[in-house]
Design a protein around this motif. Structure first.
Motif, PDB file in Angstrom:
ATOM      1  N   ILE A  28       0.843  -1.195   0.000  1.00 12.68           N
ATOM      2  CA  ILE A  28       0.000   0.000   0.000  1.00 12.68           C
ATOM      3  C   ILE A  28       0.879   1.246   0.000  1.00 12.68           C
ATOM      4  O   ILE A  28       1.852   1.330   0.740  1.00 12.68           O
ATOM      5  N   THR A  29       0.500   2.225  -0.829  1.00  9.75           N
ATOM      6  CA  THR A  29       1.235   3.489  -0.875  1.00  9.75           C
ATOM      7  C   THR A  29       0.402   4.588  -0.222  1.00  9.75           C
ATOM      8  O   THR A  29      -0.787   4.412   0.066  1.00  9.75           O
ATOM      9  N   PHE A  30       1.039   5.740  -0.010  1.00  4.72           N
ATOM     10  CA  PHE A  30       0.324   6.886   0.567  1.00  4.72           C
ATOM     11  C   PHE A  30      -0.761   7.392  -0.374  1.00  4.72           C
ATOM     12  O   PHE A  30      -1.795   7.900   0.058  1.00  4.72           O
ATOM     13  N   VAL A  31      -0.521   7.250  -1.673  1.00  6.29           N
ATOM     14  CA  VAL A  31      -1.524   7.660  -2.660  1.00  6.29           C
ATOM     15  C   VAL A  31      -2.778   6.801  -2.509  1.00  6.29           C
ATOM     16  O   VAL A  31      -3.910   7.308  -2.584  1.00  6.29           O
ATOM     17  N   TYR A  35      -6.598   8.221  -1.664  1.00  8.80           N
ATOM     18  CA  TYR A  35      -7.811   8.002  -2.440  1.00  8.80           C
ATOM     19  C   TYR A  35      -8.849   7.187  -1.672  1.00  8.80           C
ATOM     20  O   TYR A  35     -10.047   7.462  -1.760  1.00  8.80           O
ATOM     21  N   LEU A  36      -8.419   6.183  -0.953  1.00 11.52           N
ATOM     22  CA  LEU A  36      -9.355   5.284  -0.285  1.00 11.52           C
ATOM     23  C   LEU A  36      -9.774   5.801   1.080  1.00 11.52           C
ATOM     24  O   LEU A  36     -10.919   5.601   1.489  1.00 11.52           O
ATOM     25  N   GLY A  37      -8.846   6.408   1.793  1.00 11.37           N
ATOM     26  CA  GLY A  37      -9.174   6.991   3.086  1.00 11.37           C
ATOM     27  C   GLY A  37      -9.315   5.993   4.229  1.00 11.37           C
ATOM     28  O   GLY A  37      -9.576   6.384   5.360  1.00 11.37           O
ATOM     29  N   ARG A  44      -7.666  -4.748   1.940  1.00 12.19           N
ATOM     30  CA  ARG A  44      -8.536  -5.666   1.185  1.00 12.19           C
ATOM     31  C   ARG A  44      -8.202  -5.636  -0.308  1.00 12.19           C
ATOM     32  O   ARG A  44      -8.149  -6.679  -0.959  1.00 12.19           O
ATOM     33  N   LEU A  45      -7.992  -4.416  -0.848  1.00 13.63           N
ATOM     34  CA  LEU A  45      -7.633  -4.294  -2.265  1.00 13.63           C
ATOM     35  C   LEU A  45      -6.261  -4.923  -2.539  1.00 13.63           C
ATOM     36  O   LEU A  45      -6.061  -5.574  -3.571  1.00 13.63           O
ATOM     37  N   ALA A  46      -5.323  -4.734  -1.623  1.00 17.17           N
ATOM     38  CA  ALA A  46      -4.001  -5.344  -1.792  1.00 17.17           C
ATOM     39  C   ALA A  46      -4.107  -6.864  -1.722  1.00 17.17           C
ATOM     40  O   ALA A  46      -3.437  -7.580  -2.460  1.00 17.17           O
ATOM     41  N   GLU A  47      -4.958  -7.364  -0.823  1.00 16.96           N
ATOM     42  CA  GLU A  47      -5.144  -8.807  -0.675  1.00 16.96           C
ATOM     43  C   GLU A  47      -5.768  -9.416  -1.933  1.00 16.96           C
ATOM     44  O   GLU A  47      -5.453 -10.546  -2.310  1.00 16.96           O
TER      45      GLU A  47
END
Length: 150
Positions: A28-31, A35-37, A44-47
């Motif tokens: 996960i990046t800071f960007v 965007y996701l907050g 979950r998206l990374a998984e």
């Protein structure tokens, strides 16, 4: 197809992570957080594999591969002690088993002993003994000294 050497080589990077959450945090990046907050949604998206160019490991696979890499690079020292080391075996069978004891304890070879015996009523009783398993579970000193029979 991935070769074993390249798989372990690529899994060396897993040593830097203590938990699965640390692994997901590295994807996960800071960007993404901007965007996701929400960190849970980003996890979950990374998984699911949306933040990685290669394959994203699920939790079970992560811990399995991490354990394999740790066992390869940091093997557990398991001392062994030979039961037959200071004993002169009584018969030929015990002499042969004494020769094989070290290799069985190191799991280099596996020895299966087949025993056949006739009872007083001439019934045949036979069985197999896994020598390595019995070495781990039982004291073989009486067998090597000749005080106990198989």
């Amino acid at each position: 197809m991935t070769e074993v050497g390249t798989q372990i080589d690529s899994d060396k990077r897993l040593l830097q992570f203590e938990t699965y959450e640390d692994y997901l945090d590295s994807l996960i990046t800071f960007v993404d957080l901007g965007y996701l907050g929400n960190l849970n949604i980003a996890h979950r998206l990374a998984e699911l594999g949306y933040r990685c160019t290669g394959e994203t490991l699920d939790e079970d696979t992560f811990y399995c591969r991490l354990k394999a890499v740790k066992n390869l690079f940091f093997p557990i020292y398991r001392p062994y002690e030979l039961t037959s080391e200071h004993v002169t075996p009584s018969d030929n069978l015990m002499q042969e088993l004494a020769l094989r004891e070290r290799l069985n304890r190191l799991k280099i070879i596996s020895t299966i002993i087949f025993i056949r015996n006739l009872t007083k009523l001439q019934f045949e009783i036979s069985g197999y003994i896994d020598f390595n398993e019995r070495l781990e579970k039982e004291n073989w000193l009486p067998y090597f000294q000749g005080r106990k029979k198989l």
